[in-house]
Design a protein around this motif. Structure first.
Motif, PDB file in Angstrom:
ATOM      1  N   ARG A 147      18.804 -76.128 -27.402  1.00  0.00           N
ATOM      2  CA  ARG A 147      17.766 -76.161 -26.349  1.00  0.00           C
ATOM      3  C   ARG A 147      16.224 -75.745 -26.869  1.00  0.00           C
ATOM      4  O   ARG A 147      15.278 -76.484 -26.547  1.00  0.00           O
ATOM      5  CB  ARG A 147      18.413 -75.814 -25.242  1.00  0.00           C
ATOM      6  N   ALA A 148      16.328 -74.392 -27.256  1.00  0.00           N
ATOM      7  CA  ALA A 148      14.816 -73.813 -27.594  1.00  0.00           C
ATOM      8  C   ALA A 148      14.316 -74.823 -28.667  1.00  0.00           C
ATOM      9  O   ALA A 148      13.121 -75.138 -28.619  1.00  0.00           O
ATOM     10  CB  ALA A 148      15.016 -72.393 -27.994  1.00  0.00           C
ATOM     11  N   TYR A 149      14.901 -75.068 -29.532  1.00  0.00           N
ATOM     12  CA  TYR A 149      14.267 -76.200 -30.668  1.00  0.00           C
ATOM     13  C   TYR A 149      13.728 -77.448 -30.115  1.00  0.00           C
ATOM     14  O   TYR A 149      12.858 -77.526 -30.306  1.00  0.00           O
ATOM     15  CB  TYR A 149      15.357 -76.407 -31.667  1.00  0.00           C
ATOM     16  N   GLU A 150      14.571 -77.714 -29.190  1.00  0.00           N
ATOM     17  CA  GLU A 150      14.249 -79.264 -28.657  1.00  0.00           C
ATOM     18  C   GLU A 150      13.044 -79.119 -27.686  1.00  0.00           C
ATOM     19  O   GLU A 150      12.110 -79.827 -27.615  1.00  0.00           O
ATOM     20  CB  GLU A 150      15.238 -79.631 -27.600  1.00  0.00           C
ATOM     21  N   GLN A 151      12.941 -77.944 -27.040  1.00  0.00           N
ATOM     22  CA  GLN A 151      12.008 -77.606 -25.981  1.00  0.00           C
ATOM     23  C   GLN A 151      10.558 -77.331 -26.763  1.00  0.00           C
ATOM     24  O   GLN A 151       9.417 -77.756 -26.461  1.00  0.00           O
ATOM     25  CB  GLN A 151      12.191 -76.327 -25.364  1.00  0.00           C
ATOM     26  N   HIS A 152      10.478 -77.139 -28.062  1.00  0.00           N
ATOM     27  CA  HIS A 152       9.567 -76.958 -28.911  1.00  0.00           C
ATOM     28  C   HIS A 152       9.106 -78.141 -29.941  1.00  0.00           C
ATOM     29  O   HIS A 152       8.383 -78.174 -30.759  1.00  0.00           O
ATOM     30  CB  HIS A 152       9.390 -75.695 -29.869  1.00  0.00           C
ATOM     31  N   GLY A 153       9.846 -79.150 -29.408  1.00  0.00           N
ATOM     32  CA  GLY A 153       9.642 -80.379 -30.237  1.00  0.00           C
ATOM     33  C   GLY A 153      10.306 -80.333 -31.768  1.00  0.00           C
ATOM     34  O   GLY A 153       9.761 -81.222 -32.578  1.00  0.00           O
ATOM     35  N   LEU A 154      11.273 -79.650 -32.086  1.00  0.00           N
ATOM     36  CA  LEU A 154      11.827 -79.450 -33.276  1.00  0.00           C
ATOM     37  C   LEU A 154      13.257 -79.765 -33.341  1.00  0.00           C
ATOM     38  O   LEU A 154      13.877 -79.547 -32.496  1.00  0.00           O
ATOM     39  CB  LEU A 154      11.569 -77.859 -33.877  1.00  0.00           C
ATOM     40  N   PRO A 155      13.745 -80.332 -34.664  1.00  0.00           N
ATOM     41  CA  PRO A 155      14.959 -80.842 -34.591  1.00  0.00           C
ATOM     42  C   PRO A 155      15.835 -79.504 -35.036  1.00  0.00           C
ATOM     43  O   PRO A 155      15.577 -78.815 -36.176  1.00  0.00           O
ATOM     44  CB  PRO A 155      15.082 -81.784 -35.553  1.00  0.00           C
ATOM     45  N   TYR A 156      16.838 -79.404 -34.169  1.00  0.00           N
ATOM     46  CA  TYR A 156      17.824 -78.540 -34.594  1.00  0.00           C
ATOM     47  C   TYR A 156      19.047 -78.984 -35.232  1.00  0.00           C
ATOM     48  O   TYR A 156      19.737 -78.180 -36.255  1.00  0.00           O
ATOM     49  CB  TYR A 156      18.450 -77.869 -33.445  1.00  0.00           C
ATOM     50  N   TYR A 157      19.343 -80.351 -35.404  1.00  0.00           N
ATOM     51  CA  TYR A 157      20.193 -81.092 -35.822  1.00  0.00           C
ATOM     52  C   TYR A 157      19.608 -81.994 -36.989  1.00  0.00           C
ATOM     53  O   TYR A 157      18.873 -82.570 -36.774  1.00  0.00           O
ATOM     54  CB  TYR A 157      21.312 -81.637 -35.223  1.00  0.00           C
TER      55      TYR A 157
END
Length: 469
Positions: A97-107
């Motif tokens: 979720r933190a990645y997503e909130q910063h506009g970055l892909p975690y997957y």
């Protein structure tokens, strides 16, 4: 090619490697589990349970030594590129979720684990200890090239974690609950429990698995496989004689509760049949799957494992399974399935049905050999009060006592297991984060996670089921 050259190779499937080569390497590890066998991993793929379609893109990282015209497999591990975080049991949803909130892909991310199988054991298979770190470095190089956000080695052994730490990975711990076939002397206290247990890594009371928060670590717990202090000088123990002998090791409240729960199941007219290895027929496996599937569907999700997976287990790994079937008024109503590290030394004639063929050639196992049973799956077609506890804990524990098994691992999560004398042990993991800023932030979070350990230690100590002096 020069002699003694070390070669790194990536494969798309464990099935591209000979089963004999893989299993021989596995046999060299301390306390190998059946879940890392070639047959098990191949069944996950061939059955469609862990494939790209289900979000598990498999890879196998290997190191080979070329000597003349021959090549020797030095090290190997399975690696899955994941499109989600399901089926892992070490939760990182908050990181995603933190990645997503910063506009970055975690997957996609990389996971070194056995899909859907939270059982501690070796993850880095090596011919000699010096090859663990080069294998970790090879996996990390692949992750960087494939632009994976992170790598996660889950439920590994201490040697695996040490190699990861040498490569700069961060460590984290969760807690599982395991039963040991070790009868303490009368007068055993639990004062030492506080130094041997720690906060469950979810950081949530009761271990809910929906939208989990990052929780406390368990870095001070003993390694998986280490004995808990049960009050015997020098760690001297003996196996339990029978289930009543086991109950005698518990405090009065827990003894009474377990007897009440077992009485409810018996008074409901439920009886159990136990089938082992090749005694388990195709009809038995089909009935088990009905129960297993029903349980998942009742929780709103399809099961992770397909019927084809269990068909492969029946064909290629039958001696690693024990099935408990509950019957009432002539109808089968529930079942639970456990795995075993090795076949039992004997088959109870009172529960015997089927053919003993396939067991006679197996070497006997005993407490001294450290035979382990693993709680895996269960399901019911009818509701009976306390049937889950009977099928998943009391029947397997009684079976382990009867067959001289040293340990029963109850699976992931569940503080309620302590009331059934499954005590907490550490289950560590290691994590590499590619993004420097996120690596720093997650590292700080993991540091804070460990600081919440003391309160949980006190809570577990207060609820210890062991009989006090």
């Amino acid at each position: 090619m020069a002699e003694n050259t070390i070669i790194t190779r990536m494969f798309d499937s464990v099935q591209q490697l000979p089963a004999e080569t893989w299993n021989e390497l596995l046999s060299r590890q301390s306390e190998p589990t059946p879940f890392m066998r070639h047959e098990y991993l191949a069944a996950l793929e061939s059955s469609g349970s862990a494939t790209g379609r289900t979000g598990w893109i498999g890879r196998v990282a290997t190191l080979w030594q070329a000597s003349g015209k021959e090549e020797v497999l030095l090290a190997a591990c399975v690696l899955y590129a994941k499109a989600h975080s399901y089926g892992e049991y070490v939760f990182d949803w908050a990181w995603a979720r933190a990645y997503e909130q910063h506009g970055l892909p975690y997957y996609p991310k990389g996971v070194l684990a056995v899909p859907f199988t939270p059982v501690p054991g070796p993850r880095l298979l090596v011919r000699a200890p010096q090859w663990r770190l080069p294998l970790v470095q090879a996996v990390r190089a692949f992750a960087e090239q494939a632009q994976l956000s992170s790598l996660h080695l889950l439920f590994g052994q201490n040697a695996d974690l040490q190699a990861c730490e040498q490569d700069g990975w961060m460590t984290r711990s969760t807690v599982q609950f395991h039963w040991r076939n070790e009868a303490p002397r009368l007068g055993t206290g639990v004062s030492s429990l506080a130094t041997e247990v720690a906060r469950f890594a979810l950081g949530r009371p009761g271990g809910e698995d929906s939208a989990p928060t990052l929780g406390a670590g368990a870095s001070s717990l003993p390694p998986e496989g280490a004995r808990f202090a049960l009050g015997r000088p020098g760690g001297e123990t003996r196996p339990f004689k029978d289930f009543d002998d086991f109950l005698a090791s518990l405090n009065q409240e827990k003894r009474k509760k377990i007897r009440q729960e077992r009485r409810k199941v018996a008074e409901a007219g439920v009886r159990f049949e136990v089938r082992q290895g090749r005694q388990i027929t195709a009809e038995d496996w089909a009935f088990f799957y009905r129960c297993y599937e029903r349980t998942y569907l009742e929780h709103g999700n399809p099961p992770y494992l397909t019927p084809g997976f269990f068909e492969a287990m029946a064909q290629h790994m039958p001696n690693h399974w024990v099935l408990f079937i509950a019957e009432r008024q002539g109808r089968r109503i529930a079942s639970s399935l456990i795995a075993v590290s090795a076949p039992p030394s004997s088959i109870s004639e009172s529960n015997y049905s089927g053919n003993k063929e396939g067991w006679a050639h197996e070497a006997p196992v005993s407490i001294a050999h450290g035979a382990i049973a693993y709680g895996r799956y269960w399901g019911a077609l009818e509701r009976v009060d306390c049937l889950h506890f009977e099928a998943c804990y009391y029947q397997p524990i009684a079976w382990c006592i009867a067959h001289g098994f040293a340990r029963f691992e109850g699976g992931a999560q569940g503080e309620h297991k302590m009331a059934r004398a499954l005590l907490p042990v550490v289950t560590p993991s290691a994590h590499w984060i590619a993004h420097p800023a996120f690596a720093e932030a997650i590292g700080r979070f993991l540091d804070r996670e460990g600081e919440g350990m003391a309160g949980y230690v006190e809570e577990l100590q207060a609820h210890s089921p062991l009989r006090k002096a």
